[in-house]
Motif scaffolding. Structure first.
Motif, short mmCIF file in Angstrom:
data_model
loop_
_atom_site.label_atom_id
_atom_site.label_comp_id
_atom_site.label_asym_id
_atom_site.label_seq_id
_atom_site.Cartn_x
_atom_site.Cartn_y
_atom_site.Cartn_z
N MET A 26 0.82 -1.19 0.00
CA MET A 26 0.00 0.00 0.00
C MET A 26 0.87 1.27 0.00
O MET A 26 0.58 2.24 -0.68
CB MET A 26 -0.92 -0.04 1.22
N THR A 27 1.94 1.21 0.80
CA THR A 27 2.85 2.35 0.86
C THR A 27 3.53 2.57 -0.48
O THR A 27 3.73 3.71 -0.91
CB THR A 27 3.91 2.13 1.96
N GLY A 28 3.88 1.47 -1.15
CA GLY A 28 4.52 1.58 -2.47
C GLY A 28 3.60 2.24 -3.49
O GLY A 28 4.04 3.03 -4.32
N VAL A 29 2.32 1.92 -3.45
CA VAL A 29 1.37 2.52 -4.37
C VAL A 29 1.27 4.02 -4.11
O VAL A 29 1.23 4.82 -5.04
CB VAL A 29 -0.01 1.83 -4.24
N LEU A 30 1.24 4.39 -2.85
CA LEU A 30 1.17 5.81 -2.52
C LEU A 30 2.43 6.55 -2.97
O LEU A 30 2.35 7.66 -3.50
CB LEU A 30 0.98 5.99 -1.01
N LEU A 31 3.60 5.96 -2.74
CA LEU A 31 4.85 6.62 -3.07
C LEU A 31 5.10 6.71 -4.57
O LEU A 31 5.61 7.72 -5.07
CB LEU A 31 6.02 5.92 -2.40
N PHE A 32 4.79 5.65 -5.30
CA PHE A 32 5.20 5.58 -6.70
C PHE A 32 4.09 5.90 -7.69
O PHE A 32 4.37 6.13 -8.86
CB PHE A 32 5.77 4.20 -7.00
N LEU A 33 2.86 5.95 -7.27
CA LEU A 33 1.77 6.26 -8.19
C LEU A 33 0.98 7.50 -7.77
O LEU A 33 0.82 8.43 -8.56
CB LEU A 33 0.81 5.06 -8.31
N VAL A 34 0.50 7.52 -6.57
CA VAL A 34 -0.40 8.59 -6.14
C VAL A 34 0.37 9.91 -5.93
O VAL A 34 -0.05 10.96 -6.43
CB VAL A 34 -1.16 8.19 -4.87
N LEU A 35 1.47 9.85 -5.22
CA LEU A 35 2.23 11.06 -4.93
C LEU A 35 2.78 11.73 -6.20
O LEU A 35 2.58 12.94 -6.39
CB LEU A 35 3.35 10.76 -3.94
N PRO A 36 3.45 11.01 -7.12
CA PRO A 36 3.90 11.69 -8.34
C PRO A 36 2.75 12.24 -9.19
O PRO A 36 2.86 13.33 -9.75
CB PRO A 36 4.66 10.60 -9.10
N THR A 37 1.65 11.53 -9.27
CA THR A 37 0.51 12.00 -10.05
C THR A 37 -0.06 13.27 -9.43
O THR A 37 -0.39 14.23 -10.14
CB THR A 37 -0.58 10.91 -10.11
N ALA A 38 -0.16 13.30 -8.11
CA ALA A 38 -0.67 14.49 -7.44
C ALA A 38 0.28 15.67 -7.62
O ALA A 38 -0.16 16.81 -7.83
CB ALA A 38 -0.88 14.20 -5.95
N LEU A 39 1.59 15.45 -7.56
CA LEU A 39 2.55 16.53 -7.73
C LEU A 39 2.54 17.07 -9.16
O LEU A 39 2.66 18.28 -9.38
CB LEU A 39 3.95 16.07 -7.34
N ILE A 40 2.40 16.19 -10.14
CA ILE A 40 2.33 16.64 -11.54
C ILE A 40 1.06 17.46 -11.76
O ILE A 40 1.08 18.51 -12.41
CB ILE A 40 2.40 15.43 -12.49
N ALA A 41 -0.07 17.00 -11.22
CA ALA A 41 -1.32 17.76 -11.36
C ALA A 41 -1.21 19.11 -10.65
O ALA A 41 -1.69 20.12 -11.16
CB ALA A 41 -2.47 16.94 -10.79
N LEU A 42 -0.56 19.14 -9.50
CA LEU A 42 -0.39 20.39 -8.77
C LEU A 42 0.54 21.35 -9.54
O LEU A 42 0.33 22.56 -9.51
CB LEU A 42 0.18 20.11 -7.38
N ALA A 43 1.53 20.82 -10.23
CA ALA A 43 2.47 21.66 -10.98
C ALA A 43 1.78 22.43 -12.09
O ALA A 43 2.19 23.53 -12.44
CB ALA A 43 3.60 20.80 -11.55
N PHE A 44 0.74 21.86 -12.68
CA PHE A 44 0.01 22.57 -13.72
C PHE A 44 -0.89 23.67 -13.16
O PHE A 44 -1.28 24.57 -13.87
CB PHE A 44 -0.83 21.59 -14.55
N ARG A 45 -1.23 23.58 -11.89
CA ARG A 45 -2.13 24.55 -11.28
C ARG A 45 -1.39 25.72 -10.63
O ARG A 45 -1.98 26.77 -10.40
CB ARG A 45 -2.98 23.86 -10.20
N VAL A 46 -0.12 25.55 -10.31
CA VAL A 46 0.64 26.57 -9.60
C VAL A 46 1.09 27.65 -10.57
O VAL A 46 1.58 27.38 -11.65
CB VAL A 46 1.87 25.93 -8.90
N ARG A 47 0.90 28.91 -10.19
CA ARG A 47 1.36 30.03 -10.99
C ARG A 47 2.69 30.52 -10.42
O ARG A 47 2.93 30.42 -9.22
CB ARG A 47 0.35 31.17 -10.94
#
Length: 77
Positions: free
Chosen positions: A1-22
């Motif tokens: 479960m921790t691996g899924v959070l670290l390698f899938l959810v966290l990078p996806t959330a950071l990439i999505a956040l990068a498009f929203r940040v000005r």
């Protein structure tokens, strides 16, 4: 479960956040310095107050010709 959070959810959330940040600082409207060498040189050596060239012009130089006819070849190798 921790691996899924670290390698899938966290990078996806950071990439999505990068498009929203000005950016906090607006981009420069300066032209003629695409790589920022002038800005970095200004930070190191101080500005001269002149605007950057809109279009760089190469210098008219002649190719250097070396006259190696007077040099003797190596001996003993």
């Amino acid at each position: 479960m921790t691996g899924v959070l670290l390698f899938l959810v966290l990078p996806t959330a950071l990439i999505a956040l990068a498009f929203r940040v000005r950016p906090l600082v607006p981009p420069d409207e300066q032209r003629g310095d695409p790589m920022g060498q002038g800005l970095s040189a200004q930070g190191l050596f101080g500005g001269h107050g002149l605007a950057a060239d809109e279009r760089p012009v190469p210098e008219d130089t002649e190719p250097v010709r070396f006259d190696l006819s007077s040099v003797r070849p190596r001996e003993g190798q």
